[in-house]
Design an enzyme around this catalytic site. Structure first.
Site, mmCIF file in Angstrom:
data_model
loop_
_atom_site.group_PDB
_atom_site.id
_atom_site.type_symbol
_atom_site.label_atom_id
_atom_site.label_comp_id
_atom_site.label_asym_id
_atom_site.label_seq_id
_atom_site.Cartn_x
_atom_site.Cartn_y
_atom_site.Cartn_z
ATOM 1 N N LYS A 17 24.325 89.186 65.345
ATOM 2 C CA LYS A 17 25.076 90.182 66.137
ATOM 3 C C LYS A 17 24.454 90.373 67.524
ATOM 4 O O LYS A 17 25.142 90.332 68.528
ATOM 5 C CB LYS A 17 25.079 91.559 65.452
ATOM 6 C CG LYS A 17 25.741 91.617 64.106
ATOM 7 C CD LYS A 17 25.803 93.053 63.590
ATOM 8 C CE LYS A 17 24.452 93.648 63.277
ATOM 9 N NZ LYS A 17 23.770 93.057 62.114
ATOM 10 N N ARG B 58 27.985 101.740 61.523
ATOM 11 C CA ARG B 58 27.446 101.021 60.372
ATOM 12 C C ARG B 58 27.851 101.675 59.056
ATOM 13 O O ARG B 58 27.427 101.239 58.000
ATOM 14 C CB ARG B 58 25.936 101.031 60.463
ATOM 15 C CG ARG B 58 25.307 99.618 60.464
ATOM 16 C CD ARG B 58 23.901 99.802 60.902
ATOM 17 N NE ARG B 58 23.006 98.741 60.689
ATOM 18 C CZ ARG B 58 22.379 98.103 61.685
ATOM 19 N NH1 ARG B 58 22.675 98.342 62.932
ATOM 20 N NH2 ARG B 58 21.471 97.202 61.403
ATOM 21 N N ARG C 267 12.814 84.915 61.701
ATOM 22 C CA ARG C 267 12.678 85.988 62.694
ATOM 23 C C ARG C 267 11.428 86.808 62.404
ATOM 24 O O ARG C 267 10.717 87.218 63.316
ATOM 25 C CB ARG C 267 13.926 86.877 62.684
ATOM 26 C CG ARG C 267 13.904 87.914 63.782
ATOM 27 C CD ARG C 267 15.215 88.641 63.914
ATOM 28 N NE ARG C 267 15.294 89.770 63.005
ATOM 29 C CZ ARG C 267 16.374 90.524 62.849
ATOM 30 N NH1 ARG C 267 17.480 90.246 63.514
ATOM 31 N NH2 ARG C 267 16.382 91.542 62.026
ATOM 32 N N ARG D 171 8.665 92.853 64.159
ATOM 33 C CA ARG D 171 9.360 94.072 63.734
ATOM 34 C C ARG D 171 8.860 94.500 62.367
ATOM 35 O O ARG D 171 8.748 93.682 61.462
ATOM 36 C CB ARG D 171 10.877 93.816 63.685
ATOM 37 C CG ARG D 171 11.545 94.065 65.012
ATOM 38 C CD ARG D 171 12.999 93.681 64.998
ATOM 39 N NE ARG D 171 13.775 94.337 63.948
ATOM 40 C CZ ARG D 171 15.100 94.376 63.943
ATOM 41 N NH1 ARG D 171 15.776 93.824 64.932
ATOM 42 N NH2 ARG D 171 15.750 94.960 62.964
ATOM 43 N N ARG E 133 17.548 95.954 53.284
ATOM 44 C CA ARG E 133 18.555 96.024 54.357
ATOM 45 C C ARG E 133 19.844 95.298 53.961
ATOM 46 O O ARG E 133 20.938 95.718 54.311
ATOM 47 C CB ARG E 133 17.981 95.474 55.670
ATOM 48 C CG ARG E 133 17.074 96.511 56.322
ATOM 49 C CD ARG E 133 16.202 95.930 57.395
ATOM 50 N NE ARG E 133 16.963 95.282 58.429
ATOM 51 C CZ ARG E 133 16.522 94.230 59.117
ATOM 52 N NH1 ARG E 133 15.350 93.711 58.857
ATOM 53 N NH2 ARG E 133 17.265 93.723 60.058
HETATM 54 P P1 AMP Z 1 19.219 96.509 64.021
HETATM 55 O O1 AMP Z 1 18.341 96.272 65.208
HETATM 56 O O2 AMP Z 1 20.671 96.626 64.378
HETATM 57 O O3 AMP Z 1 18.961 95.518 62.915
HETATM 58 O O4 AMP Z 1 18.810 97.951 63.429
HETATM 59 C C1 AMP Z 1 17.509 98.183 62.943
HETATM 60 C C2 AMP Z 1 17.470 99.467 62.133
HETATM 61 O O5 AMP Z 1 17.868 100.575 62.956
HETATM 62 C C3 AMP Z 1 18.433 99.523 60.935
HETATM 63 O O6 AMP Z 1 17.898 98.900 59.773
HETATM 64 C C4 AMP Z 1 18.576 101.032 60.764
HETATM 65 O O7 AMP Z 1 17.441 101.587 60.140
HETATM 66 C C5 AMP Z 1 18.599 101.523 62.209
HETATM 67 N N1 AMP Z 1 19.989 101.566 62.749
HETATM 68 C C6 AMP Z 1 20.511 100.825 63.766
HETATM 69 N N2 AMP Z 1 21.799 101.123 63.980
HETATM 70 C C7 AMP Z 1 22.112 102.073 63.055
HETATM 71 C C8 AMP Z 1 23.291 102.793 62.741
HETATM 72 N N3 AMP Z 1 24.444 102.581 63.404
HETATM 73 N N4 AMP Z 1 23.238 103.699 61.731
HETATM 74 C C9 AMP Z 1 22.096 103.939 61.049
HETATM 75 N N5 AMP Z 1 20.947 103.300 61.288
HETATM 76 C C10 AMP Z 1 20.936 102.375 62.286
#
Ligand code: AMP
Length: 178
Positions: A8, A82, A121, A127, A138
């Site tokens: 994404k 999400r 990754r 991370r 996740r």
């Molecule tokens: P990402 O970088 O998109 O993989 O997001 C990393 C982490 O941020 C996720 O595993 C969630 O813990 C949190 N996160 C990001 N976007 C959202 C969202 N829209 N709703 C809830 N948690 C989020």
């Protein structure tokens, strides 16, 4: 949209550049809030470290203020909404702002490829949420809370085959958008 590891963020950056859009990644915004030790960051950290979703109320108030502050112009949202409550909340925010969603892209990737990408990754990203245990959580959170959005956006969703290389996936997206 797409599960963790679908690409994404990578594709959103490419599309943002090509179509002159502002790329808003909620994951990036949250990571920056954590670094700055803001109230939102402190609230979000334990959820993120465990691979759980930050509560909808926190996300919606963060996104309402972010979207309200923006000037007119196209945006590509990456990682938001999400959950179904976030999607409903986003509709309300866009109603207030007299704005709307044009396209919803959903990137599909085979499970075996997803896990391989996430492990790769994990070796490079640094991370905290890229450990094996958290990666598995996740994926489960995605299936339970995020996958229902595919039905929610049934009318506007565009399905993308995300199994190939970065370039191939970009080509799929551009073909579908045309
Ligand atoms: P990402 O970088 O998109 O993989 O997001 C990393 C982490 O941020 C996720 O595993 C969630 O813990 C949190 N996160 C990001 N976007 C959202 C969202 N829209 N709703 C809830 N948690 C989020």
């Amino acid at each position: 949209m797409g599960p963790p590891g679908a690409g994404k963020g990578t594709q959103a950056k490419i599309l943002a550049e090509k179509y002159n859009l502002l790329h808003l990644s909620t994951g990036d915004i949250l990571r920056s809030e954590i670094q700055k030790k803001t109230v939102t960051g402190l609230e979000a950290q334990s959820y993120m470290d465990a691979g759980n979703l930050v509560p909808d109320t926190v996300m919606l108030s963060m996104m309402e203020s972010t979207l309200t502050e923006l000037k007119n112009g196209g945006i590509i949202l990456d990682g938001f909404p999400r959950t179904v409550p976030q999607a409903k909340g986003l509709n309300k925010i866009f109603e207030k702002l007299n704005s709307k969603i044009d396209y919803v892209l959903n990137i599909h990737v085979q499970d075996t490829i997803l896990i391989k990408r996430l492990i790769e990754r994990a070796q490079n990203s640094g991370r905290k949420d890229d450990t094996e245990e958290v990666i598995i959580n996740r994926q489960q959170v995605y299936t339970k809370l995020t996958a229902p959005l595919i039905d929610f956006y049934n009318n506007e969703i565009i399905h993308i085959n995300g199994d190939g290389s970065i370039n191939q996936v970009t080509q799929h997206i551009l073909e579908k958008l045309q």
